[in-house]
Design an enzyme around this catalytic site. Sequence first.
Site, PDB file in Angstrom:
ATOM      1  N   THR A  49       0.920  -0.944  -0.183  1.00  0.00           N
ATOM      2  CA  THR A  49       0.193   0.028   0.282  1.00  0.00           C
ATOM      3  C   THR A  49       0.681   1.168  -0.553  1.00  0.00           C
ATOM      4  OG1 THR A  49       0.307   0.084   2.540  1.00  0.00           O
ATOM      5  CG2 THR A  49      -1.780  -0.903   1.253  1.00  0.00           C
ATOM      6  N   CYS A  50       0.143   2.749   0.313  1.00  0.00           N
ATOM      7  CA  CYS A  50       0.876   3.385   0.176  1.00  0.00           C
ATOM      8  C   CYS A  50       1.957   3.767   1.388  1.00  0.00           C
ATOM      9  CB  CYS A  50       0.142   5.066  -0.136  1.00  0.00           C
ATOM     10  SG  CYS A  50      -0.889   5.354   1.398  1.00  0.00           S
ATOM     11  N   ASN A  51       1.504   2.970   2.307  1.00  0.00           N
ATOM     12  CA  ASN A  51       2.560   3.322   3.306  1.00  0.00           C
ATOM     13  C   ASN A  51       3.271   1.850   4.558  1.00  0.00           C
ATOM     14  OD1 ASN A  51       2.167   6.694   4.514  1.00  0.00           O
ATOM     15  ND2 ASN A  51      -0.241   5.364   5.212  1.00  0.00           N
ATOM     16  N   ARG A  52       2.588   0.721   3.494  1.00  0.00           N
ATOM     17  CA  ARG A  52       3.742  -0.153   4.064  1.00  0.00           C
ATOM     18  C   ARG A  52       3.865  -1.515   3.201  1.00  0.00           C
ATOM     19  NH1 ARG A  52      -1.363  -3.227   7.856  1.00  0.00           N
ATOM     20  NH2 ARG A  52      -2.692  -3.637   5.836  1.00  0.00           N
TER      21      ARG A  52
END
Length: 82
Positions: A49-52
Amino acid sequence: MNIVLLGVNHKTAPVALRERIAIAPAQLAEATRSLVQSDGVREGMILSTCNRVELMALQDSAAPRLLEFVASYFQIDAGLLR
């Protein structure tokens, strides 16, 4: 056999590292195929995802570490991932 989870997120890694190992949707299938074709890996999945980014694998006990796959696949020094 071992279930292994390796991941980085916005709390554990700087944005520069997360950008280097982010997997675009168009490359996710190929990256997952590479993971499950690795020595000793029986099953695997990738979440990006965008964060992980998280990789999970069911692997033989004597299989190379999942960290080695990530370092090789993304051409990153394993020390940066630790």
